[in-house]
Design a protein around this motif. Structure first.
Motif, mmCIF file in Angstrom:
data_model
loop_
_atom_site.group_PDB
_atom_site.id
_atom_site.type_symbol
_atom_site.label_atom_id
_atom_site.label_comp_id
_atom_site.label_asym_id
_atom_site.label_seq_id
_atom_site.Cartn_x
_atom_site.Cartn_y
_atom_site.Cartn_z
ATOM 1 N N LEU A 8 0.711 -1.226 0.000
ATOM 2 C CA LEU A 8 0.000 0.000 0.000
ATOM 3 C C LEU A 8 0.758 1.307 0.000
ATOM 4 O O LEU A 8 0.279 2.032 -0.604
ATOM 5 C CB LEU A 8 -0.914 -0.027 1.162
ATOM 6 N N MET A 9 1.751 1.857 0.274
ATOM 7 C CA MET A 9 2.249 3.137 -0.385
ATOM 8 C C MET A 9 3.731 3.455 -0.183
ATOM 9 O O MET A 9 4.254 3.329 0.867
ATOM 10 C CB MET A 9 1.468 4.332 0.119
ATOM 11 N N GLY A 10 4.363 4.004 -1.175
ATOM 12 C CA GLY A 10 5.751 4.426 -1.051
ATOM 13 C C GLY A 10 5.857 5.924 -1.143
ATOM 14 O O GLY A 10 4.957 6.596 -1.597
ATOM 15 N N LEU A 11 6.977 6.476 -0.685
ATOM 16 C CA LEU A 11 7.192 7.917 -0.774
ATOM 17 C C LEU A 11 7.326 8.333 -2.224
ATOM 18 O O LEU A 11 7.881 7.615 -3.041
ATOM 19 C CB LEU A 11 8.472 8.290 -0.011
ATOM 20 N N LEU A 496 -4.235 -5.358 10.973
ATOM 21 C CA LEU A 496 -3.306 -4.438 10.330
ATOM 22 C C LEU A 496 -3.964 -3.136 9.874
ATOM 23 O O LEU A 496 -3.274 -2.124 9.704
ATOM 24 C CB LEU A 496 -2.632 -5.108 9.123
ATOM 25 N N TRP A 497 -5.283 -3.150 9.666
ATOM 26 C CA TRP A 497 -5.951 -1.969 9.110
ATOM 27 C C TRP A 497 -7.040 -1.422 10.029
ATOM 28 O O TRP A 497 -6.972 -0.294 10.485
ATOM 29 C CB TRP A 497 -6.516 -2.307 7.730
ATOM 30 N N LEU A 498 -8.054 -2.249 10.319
ATOM 31 C CA LEU A 498 -9.163 -1.754 11.138
ATOM 32 C C LEU A 498 -8.697 -1.330 12.530
ATOM 33 O O LEU A 498 -9.153 -0.317 13.062
ATOM 34 C CB LEU A 498 -10.248 -2.827 11.242
ATOM 35 N N SER A 499 -7.785 -2.099 13.118
ATOM 36 C CA SER A 499 -7.318 -1.779 14.470
ATOM 37 C C SER A 499 -6.481 -0.508 14.502
ATOM 38 O O SER A 499 -6.248 0.048 15.581
ATOM 39 C CB SER A 499 -6.490 -2.946 15.027
ATOM 40 N N ARG A 500 -6.037 -0.060 13.358
ATOM 41 C CA ARG A 500 -5.257 1.178 13.271
ATOM 42 C C ARG A 500 -6.115 2.345 12.776
ATOM 43 O O ARG A 500 -5.581 3.343 12.288
ATOM 44 C CB ARG A 500 -4.041 0.957 12.378
ATOM 45 N N GLU A 686 3.642 -10.256 1.966
ATOM 46 C CA GLU A 686 2.857 -9.434 1.043
ATOM 47 C C GLU A 686 1.836 -8.581 1.793
ATOM 48 O O GLU A 686 1.632 -7.407 1.474
ATOM 49 C CB GLU A 686 2.166 -10.313 0.014
ATOM 50 N N GLN A 687 1.180 -9.166 2.792
ATOM 51 C CA GLN A 687 0.190 -8.401 3.557
ATOM 52 C C GLN A 687 0.836 -7.223 4.272
ATOM 53 O O GLN A 687 0.262 -6.126 4.325
ATOM 54 C CB GLN A 687 -0.502 -9.322 4.565
#
Length: 700
Positions: A8-11, A496-500, A686-687
């Motif tokens: 999901l993202m790089g600078l 990894l996502w919802l908890s953050r 990968e996740q």
């Protein structure tokens, strides 16, 4: 199609810095044709190019201080021993394929049903793929077992070297627990088989030059007897190279009746069927868009994906389950189930037991299970008592008993395993919560697409979410091939996502099967822009409701969903800040000649049809990239071992982005195939990469 192999993202880097990070083998910037070396799947120049891109991606994502914790959390979930073992009953025993930290390639193991229903089953290892891989110097990936019915004493075990669809098949003795010495062995090929009897296989495979379709699948079926060499097997059916695939199927019911069919795949969604008789093949009178799903009391159950006017009886609507008498095709078919306007049933969700038919039925994208029992005049119905507002999956059913297993899950409902005994269903296993969902809720909303169609979507978010447009949101969908996207529990998404603080959205766009064949047909071929419009409309609806904003909205899809992401990336670059494009189709001008692409003409259209060619050229993400457009920085991932879509789509797209000076991240896994990475550690890797990318793009 009845493939066994076959949810999901790089600078930002300035163009100068990105060019320095990349390989030096690319053609001059003025060339718009991707270089030929990218097509050499495992060629040295191509793999050197891939390694350079991988190294850059790893430096950006794995170099992020959050990566290690995200990876450790994902790996703990993937390797957790609390996971529910997926059961398959063979010869009265429960079999399961299992991977964990100790078993990287995995083990095939078994236990008794009584032991399986306890908290700590007593497992016996049957095949150790790690030991087998080491002894044979292979990277074996488990591809399942085809077992002789009803005896279930012999199985053909499918093994793939690295995860590709092509498999090696070996005969296994179930009671003895070992491979059969000098037993049936089929060398590596894309292939399908069926047991005609204990000493005879019906096999569709690569028999040599001129026996594979343009899609790379077999169109010749032969009868192979025990001890016989492949080259002497007797041909019993031959299609044509323009077919998708021709394959054998055997149905057995609880009374011992046996029906052997040859499926000739004319297109991806249409087939003709013939019964194998002692006197040759006999045509089975079914509509082209239909799928046999089971045999009960010598009645063949069939799922209809188009309206059918049989020779006798009333017209039968698309989406129905019906039964026919294969020995008397002049008799009127019997209706088993006719869905309502918001209901659906998929072929993969129907299974025959000893005395009935078990089917998963969805109503407004919420699942339930129904048992159908044959009567003298038709079929009776009994609804199983299951939790409400969940997704349901048929996991295992067979003709030896009325026992079956169902999976029950939801976005916030950890996976449950239910045992079915006739019309009684009870929970036997439940996954402990893998993340804290106490402050999370699920809503079902609707967006209005460009043509006025209402598109439902699920949204998972914190109970105290503020509607101020600031919430980082991941939106996903599939939208193709009549495949339904339904709620499911994901420890990785939750942890990894919802908890953050992330929001997760699943859109039920057209092209899928959520509301039956018509929902799929509405997004097929030149109607596919509806699919893309549906997805963009859900994104706009999330923004209009102030759930999120363009700055905080990311999207993800893989395979056909990867094509969806590529189109959304090029058609609406202003809507998304993060785009994850997984194992994608992206070159729609040439997809028909790439890997198994020719098999999907019935879904996407063909360059040989002018109107379809014009549409494909227009929406092809590779061809839609333009200089001067401000695109979000995407994360593209694929697999070298993907022999279904292939990595060339992703490679060409990445090459073109680099040529245009558009920053991107690219990861090509060297194993795992189209369906995913080959082991749990790679899945966690990968996740974690995706999670870091999302956090960098949508949260930072």
């Amino acid at each position: 199609m009845q493939f066994r192999h076959v949810l999901l993202m790089g600078l930002f880097l300035p163009a100068s810095a990105w060019a320095a990070a990349g390989p030096v083998t690319d053609p001059a910037p003025e060339s718009t044709t991707p270089p030929a070396f990218l097509d050499q799947i495992e060629g040295k120049q191509a793999l050197d190019w891939v390694r350079a891109l991988n190294d850059h991606t790893f430096s950006v994502l794995q170099g992020d201080p959050r990566y290690k914790q995200l990876h450790d959390e994902a790996l703990a979930i993937a390797q957790s021993h609390d996971r529910i073992p997926v059961p398959h009953v063979i010869d009265g025993q429960v079999y399961n394929f299992w991977q964990d930290a100790t078993h990287r390639h995995g083990i095939w193991r078994r236990t008794t049903p009584a032991s399986f229903h306890t908290a700590h089953p007593d497992w016996h290892t049957v095949i150790d793929l790690d030991a087998l891989s080491a002894s044979e110097h292979k990277n074996w990936v488990w591809k399942g077992a085809d077992c002789l019915e009803p005896e279930e004493t012999r199985c053909m075990i499918g093994l793939s070297d690295g995860g590709e669809d092509a498999v090696t098949e070996r005969e296994f003795d179930i009671p003895a627990g070992r491979f059969v010495q000098d037993g049936f062995t089929l060398p590596t090929s894309k292939q399908n088989l069926a047991w005609e009897n204990r000493d005879t296989l019906l096999v569709a495979r690569d028999w040599g030059p001129g026996t594979m379709t343009a899609s790379g699948y077999p169109f010749v079926v032969k009868r192979l007897k025990r001890g016989e060499a492949l080259e002497t097997a007797q041909e019993i059916e031959r299609g044509v190279p323009a077919d998708i695939s021709d394959n054998p199927e055997v149905f057995v019911d609880g009374e011992g009746h046996r029906l052997t069919l040859i499926q000739r795949g004319l297109t991806f969604f249409t087939s003709s069927y013939s019964i194998v008789t002692p006197n040759g093949l006999q045509k089975l009178d079914l509509p082209p868009k239909s799928t046999p799903v089971g045999l009960v009391a010598n009645r063949l159950a069939v799922k209809l994906d188009e309206d059918w006017q049989p020779p006798a009886g009333p017209k039968l609507p698309a989406g129905s389950l019906v039964s026919i008498d294969p020995a008397n095709q002049n008799a009127a078919p019997m209706m088993i189930f006719s869905p309502g306007p918001r209901q659906s049933v998929e072929s993969e969700s129907v299974g025959a037991t000893k005395t009935g038919l078990l089917a998963v039925v969805y109503d407004n994208v919420r699942g339930g299970a129904v048992r159908f029992t044959p009567t003298a005049t038709g079929w009776s119905r009994s609804d199983l008592k299951l939790p409400a507002n969940v997704a349901v999956t048929l996991i295992d059913a067979g003709p030896r008993s009325d026992d079956a297993y169902l999976g029950v899950t939801g976005f916030l409902t950890p996976n449950e395993l239910w045992h079915v005994d006739g019309t009684d269903a009870r929970e036997v296993k439940a996954l402990p919560a893998q993340f804290d969902a106490s402050n999370l809720v699920v809503e079902q909303q609707e967006a209005t697409s460009t043509d006025g169609t209402r598109i439902p979507y699920f949204i998972v978010h914190r109970r105290d979410m503020k509607l101020d447009g600031s919430n980082p949101t991941e939106l996903t969908a599939y939208g193709g091939f009549g495949v339904s996207n339904v709620p499911s529990y994901s420890g990785a998404i939750g942890k990894l996502w919802l908890s953050r603080g992330g929001v997760y959205v699943l859109a039920n766009i057209r092209g899928g099967g959520e509301f039956g064949p018509a929902w799929h047909e509405a997004g097929r071929k030149t109607h596919r822009q509806r699919v893309f419009d549906d997805f963009a409309s859900v994104g706009r609806d999330l923004i209009a409701r102030h759930v999120t904003s363009e700055r905080r909205l990311g999207i993800r899809g893989r395979s056909n969903g990867g094509l969806l992401m590529g189109v959304e990336f090029t058609q609406h670059p202003e809507l998304w800040r993060a785009v994850i494009i997984g194992v994608p189709l992206l070159d729609m001008r040439h997809f028909e000649t790439m890997a198994a692409g020719a098999s999907w003409v019935d879904e996407y259209g063909s360059q040989s049809v002018p109107a379809e060619a014009a549409f494909l050229d227009k929406i092809s993400p590779l061809d839609a990239l333009r200089p001067g457009v401000k695109y979000p920085e995407p994360f593209i991932f694929t697999s070298t071992k993907d022999d279904r879509v292939g990595p060339v789509h992703a490679r060409r797209f990445a090459w073109r982005l680099k040529q245009l000076g558009v920053p991107f991240l690219y990861y090509e896994d060297t194993e795992g195939g189209h369906s995913g990475t080959a082991n749990l550690a790679e899945i966690a890797h990968e996740q974690a990469l995706e999670a870091v990318y999302l956090l960098k793009r949508l949260v930072d």
